[in-house]
Scaffold this motif. Structure first.
Motif, PDB file in Angstrom:
ATOM      1  N   VAL A 218     -40.777  12.456  -3.772  1.00 29.68           N
ATOM      2  CA  VAL A 218     -39.323  12.621  -3.733  1.00 29.68           C
ATOM      3  C   VAL A 218     -38.692  11.846  -2.575  1.00 29.68           C
ATOM      4  O   VAL A 218     -37.538  11.425  -2.660  1.00 29.68           O
ATOM      5  CB  VAL A 218     -38.922  14.115  -3.638  1.00 29.68           C
ATOM      6  CG1 VAL A 218     -39.280  14.845  -4.912  1.00 29.68           C
ATOM      7  CG2 VAL A 218     -39.555  14.784  -2.430  1.00 29.68           C
TER       8      VAL A 218
ATOM      9  N   ALA B  32     -34.706  13.061 -12.079  1.00 33.22           N
ATOM     10  CA  ALA B  32     -35.546  14.061 -11.414  1.00 33.22           C
ATOM     11  C   ALA B  32     -36.897  14.186 -12.101  1.00 33.22           C
ATOM     12  O   ALA B  32     -37.908  14.514 -11.467  1.00 33.22           O
ATOM     13  CB  ALA B  32     -34.831  15.414 -11.398  1.00 33.22           C
TER      14      ALA B  32
ATOM     15  N   GLN C   7     -39.135  20.908  -7.492  1.00 38.80           N
ATOM     16  CA  GLN C   7     -37.933  21.524  -6.912  1.00 38.80           C
ATOM     17  C   GLN C   7     -38.126  21.811  -5.426  1.00 38.80           C
ATOM     18  O   GLN C   7     -37.240  21.559  -4.603  1.00 38.80           O
ATOM     19  CB  GLN C   7     -37.597  22.831  -7.632  1.00 38.80           C
ATOM     20  CG  GLN C   7     -37.144  22.664  -9.076  1.00 38.80           C
ATOM     21  CD  GLN C   7     -36.802  24.001  -9.706  1.00 38.80           C
ATOM     22  OE1 GLN C   7     -35.922  24.714  -9.223  1.00 38.80           O
ATOM     23  NE2 GLN C   7     -37.503  24.345 -10.775  1.00 38.80           N
TER      24      GLN C   7
ATOM     25  N   LEU D 264     -28.856  12.696  -8.989  1.00 40.45           N
ATOM     26  CA  LEU D 264     -30.107  13.229  -9.540  1.00 40.45           C
ATOM     27  C   LEU D 264     -29.877  13.617 -10.998  1.00 40.45           C
ATOM     28  O   LEU D 264     -29.356  14.694 -11.282  1.00 40.45           O
ATOM     29  CB  LEU D 264     -30.532  14.468  -8.746  1.00 40.45           C
ATOM     30  CG  LEU D 264     -31.483  14.273  -7.569  1.00 40.45           C
ATOM     31  CD1 LEU D 264     -31.637  15.591  -6.818  1.00 40.45           C
ATOM     32  CD2 LEU D 264     -32.843  13.792  -8.029  1.00 40.45           C
TER      33      LEU D 264
ATOM     34  N   ASP E   2     -40.159  20.321  -3.426  1.00 37.13           N
ATOM     35  CA  ASP E   2     -40.232  19.049  -2.696  1.00 37.13           C
ATOM     36  C   ASP E   2     -38.838  18.451  -2.488  1.00 37.13           C
ATOM     37  O   ASP E   2     -38.554  17.849  -1.460  1.00 37.13           O
ATOM     38  CB  ASP E   2     -41.116  18.044  -3.450  1.00 37.13           C
ATOM     39  CG  ASP E   2     -42.595  18.378  -3.312  1.00 37.13           C
ATOM     40  OD1 ASP E   2     -42.925  19.206  -2.451  1.00 37.13           O
ATOM     41  OD2 ASP E   2     -43.401  17.816  -4.073  1.00 37.13           O
ATOM     42  N   ILE E   3     -37.963  18.615  -3.512  1.00 39.48           N
ATOM     43  CA  ILE E   3     -36.599  18.085  -3.413  1.00 39.48           C
ATOM     44  C   ILE E   3     -35.775  18.888  -2.409  1.00 39.48           C
ATOM     45  O   ILE E   3     -34.920  18.338  -1.712  1.00 39.48           O
ATOM     46  CB  ILE E   3     -35.915  18.097  -4.804  1.00 39.48           C
ATOM     47  CG1 ILE E   3     -36.529  17.022  -5.699  1.00 39.48           C
ATOM     48  CG2 ILE E   3     -34.414  17.886  -4.689  1.00 39.48           C
ATOM     49  CD1 ILE E   3     -36.001  17.028  -7.124  1.00 39.48           C
TER      50      ILE E   3
END
Length: 466
Positions: free
Chosen positions: A112, A99, A301, A278, A303-304
């Motif tokens: 991502v 990550a 975070q 991840l 974006d994930i």
């Protein structure tokens, strides 16, 4: 952590994962990963739920989301290995990604969405390999016929007829000669003969295009943009029969495999059974406090989040949905904790399992029990030199104690410490093995003490060496 080796008992016995209960999945994982029962149970249930979902009606199946997992535990205790072995068991596309490699869009780093693009590429390779196995026999047969046509071209007056030829006729002689050549070809007697075959050349180079944000890495061939404009040149080239056979087999494989079907199957496999691991999720845990790095962490975070929630990602093979991709996150969480992740992301990882630090007993089991146990690997490696290596039970316990002690005194890197300890322990034997006159060596506690005790006692030295 155990070294990954291909193949499992499940594959060897031809057992479908659909037939495995969670208990049996855990039993399979036990062959490669010691301990960590809670984590194994969690992933076993997650995979079994996928099988259950496929048996539901399409409308209900669409609503059943995968239960993503967060594994919490120090490095080297088996987090990655559990996920990797699980993917192997399930024959699923599997991607491990850190990550911390991602950054918020607009910063320098990877987007991502690239993890899904990479997963699709892995899936396509998997499906293509499966198709290659299916057409292997046919492609080899076609290539063989092509080589025989070059080695023994039929005379213009000779036509091979399906009707049985009369004895002594040219066609009959030709058929017998061809079979003789075929036999020699299969036995490798013609491998060094030189033949001339047509090979295709790329008439225009492929360009690798990387966007200015490093978002996507993909090969774009001009032929894809202007189909038919750039043809492939064919030219004659001389090569040995063995090389020509390899080339022609590859050419036949390309003809026999329908890449459109491969792509469709691969994309469907990603959408229905893909697994993304991840790692280092704890490195991006943090809330916005006004400082640049924290903003970036929270940005990653966010974006994930849509990827894990379920979105559609644009890839070179079309749109790919992530709704049913299983995400397994992992982190040591020494400094941060899962609660430091943004609430929306926490909610997308409903299952949390803690992996415990390894004990001396665990180290003993890791050295001896897994199918690819470390001792088995070293014994097999040195056996190639004609050296018979063995370990007493007391020596194995001594090695495990040293590994536990060094992990306590320095950084705890879990089972990875065993690799360093074993390399140091067998350094002299590995170096001298080819020249040794004595070809049987038994490692006992005295030898272990001799090789390791001084280094372990000197903590400053052990930090550098072990």
């Amino acid at each position: 952590m155990v070294i990954y080796l291909p193949g499992t008992i499940v594959e060897e016995e031809g057992i479908s994962l659909d037939e495995l209960t969670p208990r049996e999945i855990v039993r399979e994982l036990d062959k490669y990963v010691i301990g960590q029962t809670a984590a194994k149970r969690a992933v076993a249930v997650a995979v079994r739920n996928r099988t259950r979902r496929q048996k539901l009606s399409p409308e209900l199946a669409e609503e059943v989301m995968p239960k993503n997992i967060i594994m919490i535990g120090p490095t080297g205790v088996g987090k990655t290995e559990i996920a990797r072995r699980l993917a192997r068991l399930a024959n699923s596309p599997f991607l491990k990604v850190e990550a911390s490699k991602f950054t918020e869009v607009g910063y320098v780093g990877r987007d991502v969405e690239s993890m899904i693009r990479d997963l699709v590429e892995i899936s396509i390779d998997m499906v293509r390999e499966e198709k290659l196995e299916e057409v292997a026999e046919k492609s080899e047969s076609n290539a063989e016929e092509h080589i025989l046509d070059i080695l023994l071209p039929p005379a213009p007056s000779v036509e091979l007829s399906p009707v049985e030829p009369e004895e002594g006729k040219p066609a009959d002689n030709f058929a017998r000669s061809r079979e003789k050549f075929r036999q020699q070809l299969r036995e490798g007697k013609l491998d060094d003969r030189v033949v001339e075959i047509e090979v295709r050349e790329r008439s225009f180079p492929a360009f690798e295009v990387i966007s200015n944000t490093g978002v996507e890495e993909m090969d774009i061939n001009i032929r894809d943009i202007l189909p038919g404009f750039f043809g492939q040149k064919a030219k004659k080239r001389k090569m040995r029969v063995a090389e020509a056979m390899d080339y022609l087999i590859q050419e036949e494989e390309q003809k026999l495999i329908d890449m459109d079907q491969v792509t469709r199957t691969a994309v469907e496999r990603v959408e229905q059974s893909g697994i993304v691991f991840l790692d280092e999720i704890d490195k991006i845990a943090g809330r916005e406090t006004g400082h640049g790095p924290d903003v970036s962490r929270e940005g990653v975070q966010r974006d994930i989040l849509p990827i894990v929630e379920g979105t559609t990602v644009n890839t070179r093979y079309g749109m790919v949905r992530t709704d049913h991709v299983l995400f397994i996150a992992a982190g040591a969480f020494h400094v941060s904790k899962p609660a430091d992740l943004i609430p929306e992301l926490q909610g997308r990882f409903p299952i949390r399992v803690e992996l415990h630090s390894l004990t001396v007993d665990d180290f003993v089991k890791i050295l001896k029990e897994p199918k690819n146990a470390l001792l088995k690997q070293y014994i097999a490696l040195l056996e190639t030199e004609g050296l018979k290596l063995s370990f007493t039970e007391e020596a194995i316990l001594e090695i495990a104690k040293f590994a536990g002690l060094v992990n306590e005194q320095t950084e705890n890197i879990g089972a990875r410490r065993l690799h360093t300890i074993m390399e140091r322990l067998l350094d002299e034997i590995s170096f001298e093995a080819p020249d040794m006159k004595k070809k049987t060596i038994k490692i006992d506690p005295a030898y272990v003490q001799k090789q390791l005790a001084a280094i372990v006692k000197d903590q400053d030295l052990s930090r550098y060496i072990l």
